[in-house]
Design a protein around this motif. Structure first.
Motif, PDB file in Angstrom:
ATOM      1  N   LEU A   6      49.288  38.077  53.706  1.00 32.57           N
ATOM      2  CA  LEU A   6      48.615  37.865  52.437  1.00 32.57           C
ATOM      3  C   LEU A   6      49.613  38.111  51.320  1.00 32.57           C
ATOM      4  O   LEU A   6      50.378  39.072  51.366  1.00 32.57           O
ATOM      5  N   LYS A   7      49.623  37.252  50.329  1.00 28.18           N
ATOM      6  CA  LYS A   7      50.383  37.505  49.102  1.00 28.18           C
ATOM      7  C   LYS A   7      49.413  38.181  48.130  1.00 28.18           C
ATOM      8  O   LYS A   7      48.356  37.633  47.815  1.00 28.18           O
ATOM      9  N   MET A   8      49.776  39.381  47.674  1.00 24.08           N
ATOM     10  CA  MET A   8      48.925  40.154  46.782  1.00 24.08           C
ATOM     11  C   MET A   8      49.731  40.610  45.572  1.00 24.08           C
ATOM     12  O   MET A   8      50.967  40.568  45.589  1.00 24.08           O
ATOM     13  N   ASN A   9      49.025  41.047  44.532  1.00 25.70           N
ATOM     14  CA  ASN A   9      49.729  41.640  43.398  1.00 25.70           C
ATOM     15  C   ASN A   9      48.872  42.697  42.725  1.00 25.70           C
ATOM     16  O   ASN A   9      47.648  42.631  42.751  1.00 25.70           O
ATOM     17  N   GLY A  10      49.549  43.661  42.151  1.00 24.56           N
ATOM     18  CA  GLY A  10      48.924  44.644  41.286  1.00 24.56           C
ATOM     19  C   GLY A  10      49.589  44.545  39.938  1.00 24.56           C
ATOM     20  O   GLY A  10      50.754  44.938  39.787  1.00 24.56           O
ATOM     21  N   GLY A  12      50.835  41.962  38.576  1.00 29.26           N
ATOM     22  CA  GLY A  12      52.025  41.115  38.644  1.00 29.26           C
ATOM     23  C   GLY A  12      53.136  41.656  39.510  1.00 29.26           C
ATOM     24  O   GLY A  12      54.084  40.932  39.818  1.00 29.26           O
ATOM     25  N   ASN A  13      53.068  42.928  39.889  1.00 35.13           N
ATOM     26  CA  ASN A  13      53.990  43.515  40.870  1.00 35.13           C
ATOM     27  C   ASN A  13      53.538  42.976  42.225  1.00 35.13           C
ATOM     28  O   ASN A  13      52.453  43.317  42.696  1.00 35.13           O
ATOM     29  N   ASP A  14      54.313  42.069  42.844  1.00 32.06           N
ATOM     30  CA  ASP A  14      53.767  41.281  43.949  1.00 32.06           C
ATOM     31  C   ASP A  14      54.342  41.659  45.308  1.00 32.06           C
ATOM     32  O   ASP A  14      55.462  42.143  45.429  1.00 32.06           O
ATOM     33  N   ASP A  45      58.260  41.367  45.303  1.00 31.27           N
ATOM     34  CA  ASP A  45      59.003  42.566  44.936  1.00 31.27           C
ATOM     35  C   ASP A  45      59.141  43.509  46.124  1.00 31.27           C
ATOM     36  O   ASP A  45      60.157  44.181  46.273  1.00 31.27           O
ATOM     37  N   GLN A  46      58.085  43.575  46.954  1.00 31.28           N
ATOM     38  CA  GLN A  46      58.087  44.436  48.134  1.00 31.28           C
ATOM     39  C   GLN A  46      57.381  43.753  49.308  1.00 31.28           C
ATOM     40  O   GLN A  46      56.447  42.969  49.103  1.00 31.28           O
ATOM     41  N   LEU A  47      57.837  44.078  50.511  1.00 31.86           N
ATOM     42  CA  LEU A  47      57.169  43.703  51.755  1.00 31.86           C
ATOM     43  C   LEU A  47      56.407  44.930  52.238  1.00 31.86           C
ATOM     44  O   LEU A  47      56.928  46.053  52.196  1.00 31.86           O
ATOM     45  N   GLY A  74      53.205  52.488  44.481  1.00 35.82           N
ATOM     46  CA  GLY A  74      51.863  52.740  43.956  1.00 35.82           C
ATOM     47  C   GLY A  74      50.982  51.514  43.893  1.00 35.82           C
ATOM     48  O   GLY A  74      49.839  51.508  44.373  1.00 35.82           O
ATOM     49  N   ASN A  75      51.486  50.417  43.296  1.00 39.43           N
ATOM     50  CA  ASN A  75      50.680  49.198  43.208  1.00 39.43           C
ATOM     51  C   ASN A  75      50.401  48.628  44.592  1.00 39.43           C
ATOM     52  O   ASN A  75      49.316  48.105  44.860  1.00 39.43           O
ATOM     53  N   GLY A  76      51.388  48.726  45.488  1.00 42.23           N
ATOM     54  CA  GLY A  76      51.184  48.253  46.852  1.00 42.23           C
ATOM     55  C   GLY A  76      50.133  49.058  47.590  1.00 42.23           C
ATOM     56  O   GLY A  76      49.312  48.506  48.338  1.00 42.23           O
ATOM     57  N   THR A  77      50.131  50.364  47.398  1.00 42.64           N
ATOM     58  CA  THR A  77      49.115  51.219  48.026  1.00 42.64           C
ATOM     59  C   THR A  77      47.724  50.847  47.529  1.00 42.64           C
ATOM     60  O   THR A  77      46.760  50.836  48.296  1.00 42.64           O
TER      61      THR A  77
END
Length: 273
Positions: A6-10, A12-14, A45-47, A74-77
Motif C-alpha cells: 500500500l502507498k500511504m501518507n501522513g 504528505g510524508n509518504d 520517503d520510507q519503506l 512517527g507519521n509511518g506509525t
C-alpha cells in the motif's frame, strides 16, 4: 513472487507499506533505494514492513529512502496504526518497534493518536559523541546568521536536533540540514528541525530528515520540536505543529509521554516485483 504493498501518507510524508506476516521480508539497502526511487521505483520517503508479533498487534520495521533501517517514524506509525485498527475493528493498536512499544488509538475520521513514549533528553540517549547540554547545545554546528540561537537535542527513538529561527521559509534548509545531518557530534547522524514559534501553542516546522532529505512532514520531528521548545519555555506542553504537508497536534503530557495526533491516508495499492 510479487508482494502486495500500500502507498500511504501522513501529511504528505509518504510510505510504501508491505504486509510481511505471511512470509519473510528482508530487503537489502539497494532494494530499499530501488523501491524509494521516485523516477524508476514506487517512490517514498520510507519503506515500512508490518511483521508478526508475539504480544502486540504487529512489529514494524522502517527504512529511510537511502536504505538505512531506522528505529522510529512517527507519521509511518500513525499510518500503520490506522491499518491495524481497520483490520481488527478495534480502537487501539499495540505496535512493537526497534525504539520500543507504541500505542495507536482512533482520534476521529482517519485521525490517529500515537503515544510515542517519553523523549530521550540525556546526551547519550540522543546519542551525542560527547557530553553536552541537550537543552541548548554549546557547540556551533553550522555558521549562518539564521542560527543565532543554540539548538536543542531530543531523541524520539531517533536523533533530532532542533534550531529555533525567526523565519523558517527564509532559512536555507537543504544547505544547513545536509551538513548538520552528518556532523561528527552525531555518531548515528541526525534529523535536523527548523522551528519558528508563531504563538505559545503554534510552531511552524520544517525538517531535513536523516536519509530522506526535506520531507512534507516528520512526525518524530514534530514531537522533538515541541519538547525542545517547551524545555526552553518558548511554548507550553502542547502545540499545533504547522508542517509543509499540514498540521499535527503534539502534547507532552503529565506522565512525560509525547502524544502525536494527525491524519493517515491511503494513496493506492500495488505489487512489488
Amino acid at each position: 513472487m510479487a508482494r502486495p504493498f500500500l502507498k500511504m501518507n501522513g501529511l504528505g510524508n509518504d510510505f510504501v507499506v508491505v504486509e510481511t506476516r505471511s512470509g519473510p521480508f528482508a530487503p537489502t539497502p539497494a532494494d530499499v533505494r530501488a523501491i524509494a526511487d521516485r523516477t524508476s521505483g514506487v517512490g517514498c520517503d520510507q519503506l515500512i514492513a508490518i511483521d508478526k508479533a508475539e504480544d502486540a498487534d504487529a512489529r514494524v520495521r522502517f527504512w529511510n529512502a537511502d536504505g538505512e533501517e531506522v528505529g522510529a517514524c512517527g507519521n509511518g506509525t500513525r499510518c500503520v496504526g490506522w491499518l491495524l485498527m481497520q483490520s481488527s475493528g478495534k480502537d487501539e493498536a499495540v505496535i512493537e518497534t526497534r525504539a520500543g512499544r507504541l500505542i495507536a488509538t482512533r482520534a476521529g475520521e482517519r485521525l490517529v493518536s500515537v503515544d510515542m513514549g517519553p523523549p530521550g533528553l540525556d546526551w547519550d540517549q540522543i546519542p551525542l559523541a560527547a557530553e553536552h547540554d541537550t537543552r541548548a547545545l554549546d557547540v556551533a554546528l553550522f555558521d549562518h546568521p539564521a542560527l543565532s540561537a543554540a539548538p536543542g537535542c531530543v531523541s524520539m527513538g531517533n536523533p533530532h536536533v532542533v534550531f529555533f529561527v525567526d523565519d523558517v521559509d527564509a532559512t536555507p534548509i537543504a544547505t544547513i540540514g545536509s551538513a548538520v545531518e552528518v556532523h561528527p557530534l552525531f555518531p548515528e547522524h541526525v534529523n535536523v528541525g527548523f522551528a519558528q514559534v508563531l504563538a505559545p501553542d503554534r510552531i511552524r516546522l520544517r525538517v531535513w530528515e536523516r536519509g530522506a532529505g526535506l520531507t512534507q512532514a516528520c512526525g518524530t520531528g514534530a514531537c522533538a520540536a515541541l519538547v525542545a521548545a517547551s524545555r526552553r519555555d518558548l511554548v507550553g506542553r502542547h502545540a499545533v505543529m504547522v508542517l509543509d504537508g499540514g498540521e499535527l497536534h503534539i502534547e507532552w503530557d503529565d506522565r512525560g509521554h509525547v502524544i502525536m495526533t494527525g491524519p493517515a491516508a491511503v494513496d493506492f495499492a500495488g505489487e512489488l516485483p
